[in-house]
Motif scaffolding. Structure first.
Motif, PDB file in Angstrom:
ATOM      1  N   GLY A  12       0.876  -1.238   0.059  1.00 39.75           N
ATOM      2  CA  GLY A  12      -0.004   0.198  -0.035  1.00 39.75           C
ATOM      3  C   GLY A  12       1.067   1.169  -0.017  1.00 39.75           C
ATOM      4  O   GLY A  12       0.479   2.511  -0.211  1.00 39.75           O
ATOM      5  N   LYS A  40       2.887   4.155  -3.790  1.00 38.97           N
ATOM      6  CA  LYS A  40       1.881   5.033  -4.314  1.00 38.97           C
ATOM      7  C   LYS A  40       1.763   5.407  -5.844  1.00 38.97           C
ATOM      8  O   LYS A  40       0.970   5.761  -6.412  1.00 38.97           O
ATOM      9  N   GLN A  71      -4.748  -2.571   2.342  1.00 39.79           N
ATOM     10  CA  GLN A  71      -3.935  -1.360   1.939  1.00 39.79           C
ATOM     11  C   GLN A  71      -3.811  -1.351   0.470  1.00 39.79           C
ATOM     12  O   GLN A  71      -3.319  -0.273   0.184  1.00 39.79           O
ATOM     13  N   GLN A  74      -4.798   1.976  -1.599  1.00 41.52           N
ATOM     14  CA  GLN A  74      -4.184   3.319  -1.409  1.00 41.52           C
ATOM     15  C   GLN A  74      -3.587   3.298  -2.549  1.00 41.52           C
ATOM     16  O   GLN A  74      -2.898   4.611  -3.082  1.00 41.52           O
TER      17      GLN A  74
END
Length: 283
Positions: free
Chosen positions: A214, A217, A235, A238
């Motif tokens: 997660g 990004k 997660q 994200q």
């Protein structure tokens, strides 16, 4: 003679995108999937002005057709792949080494890192169907930072364990491909890869602690196909920039938390074939 011909054909490629596609494919292997080439091109920004998956796919197929016309690529055992002959690949890797330092090894056992002091200066490290089990722990020792953007490890030993700190200093990494490797637990140093755009953990042994994913990004492509996950971590929600998510052949997967998929607002391709999935609305 074939290597010389390959260099001449390379020089006939009209665009930088064609040249880079040819060199990237050489680093991917002899019979790599065209769909994987599409993913590479998107994530590495090789197709100027194109970042939509459908448009990228059309453009890559045209580039592949041109490479076939010049005999740099040929038909493979499957329509999903194309073949790069060994001598042409050798020529391509030689060209690549002149333009972007490449360390490539195929079907060999590596007993020690040659020119260990140069490892940090390679932009691409490709270890395909090779055995590095005995020396993997020495890979990053003594190296403060890498410039590597593509790291591909397809190990012949299914019991290979990746060291906890292997990704330390790899902040510039854009593509990480690990195949048939024991990754339980997932090395915590993976969270250092803040610029990573492709993560492929194909047919890997993965544990339950996958929350570090997660933190990646910038991911555009996440391929976990053939791995042994029973439940995807929350997660993953994200990963707002994720465009392609591949969880095919997840024979143990029982559940995908609905909130995860709803949060992947940039998702263009979801591959879920061969999965005994149970959708849980209670999450």
């Amino acid at each position: 003679m074939l290597e010389f011909s390959a260099k001449l054909s390379y020089n006939l490629l009209e665009s930088e995108a064609s040249q880079q596609t040819f060199l990237i494919y050489a680093c991917m292997g002899q019979d790599a999937l065209i769909s994987d080439l599409v993913r590479y091109c998107i994530s590495l920004g090789l197709l100027q002005g194109i970042d939509v998956v459908r448009e990228a796919r059309d453009r890559v197929h045209k580039l592949v057709a041109r490479l076939k016309e010049l005999s740099l690529l040929s038909e493979s055992f499957s329509s999903r792949c194309v073949t790069m002959q060994s001598l042409i690949r050798d020529a391509a890797l030689l060209i690549a080494s002149q333009k972007m330092p490449v360390f490539a090894l195929t079907k060999e056992k590596l007993e020690k890192w040659q020119d260990k002091d140069k490892l940090g200066s390679y932009s691409t490290i490709s270890l395909q169907h090779s055995d590095v089990t005995d020396i993997i722990n020495e890979f990053y020792e003594g190296i403060d930072s890498f410039i590597v953007r593509i790291f591909h490890l397809d190990n012949k030993d299914p019991h290979l364990r990746i060291p906890e700190g292997i990704f330390t200093g790899m902040e510039e990494l854009r593509v990480l491909t690990l195949t048939d490797i024991h990754l339980s637990p997932l090395p915590s140093s993976i969270k250092c890869l803040t610029k990573l755009r492709i993560l492929c953990l194909e047919r890997c042994t993965l544990g339950k602690k996958l929350s570090y994913l997660g933190e990646l990004k910038e991911l555009r492509v996440l391929n976990l196909s053939g791995s042994n996950i029973e439940r995807l971590p929350n997660q993953l929600s994200q990963l707002a920039k994720l465009q392609i998510f591949d969880i095919t052949n997840f024979f143990k997967l029982k559940e995908i938390p609905p909130d995860v998929l709803l949060s992947l607002t940039s998702l263009e391709g979801l591959y879920v074939g061969n999965n005994p999935i149970q959708w849980n609305d209670a999450e």
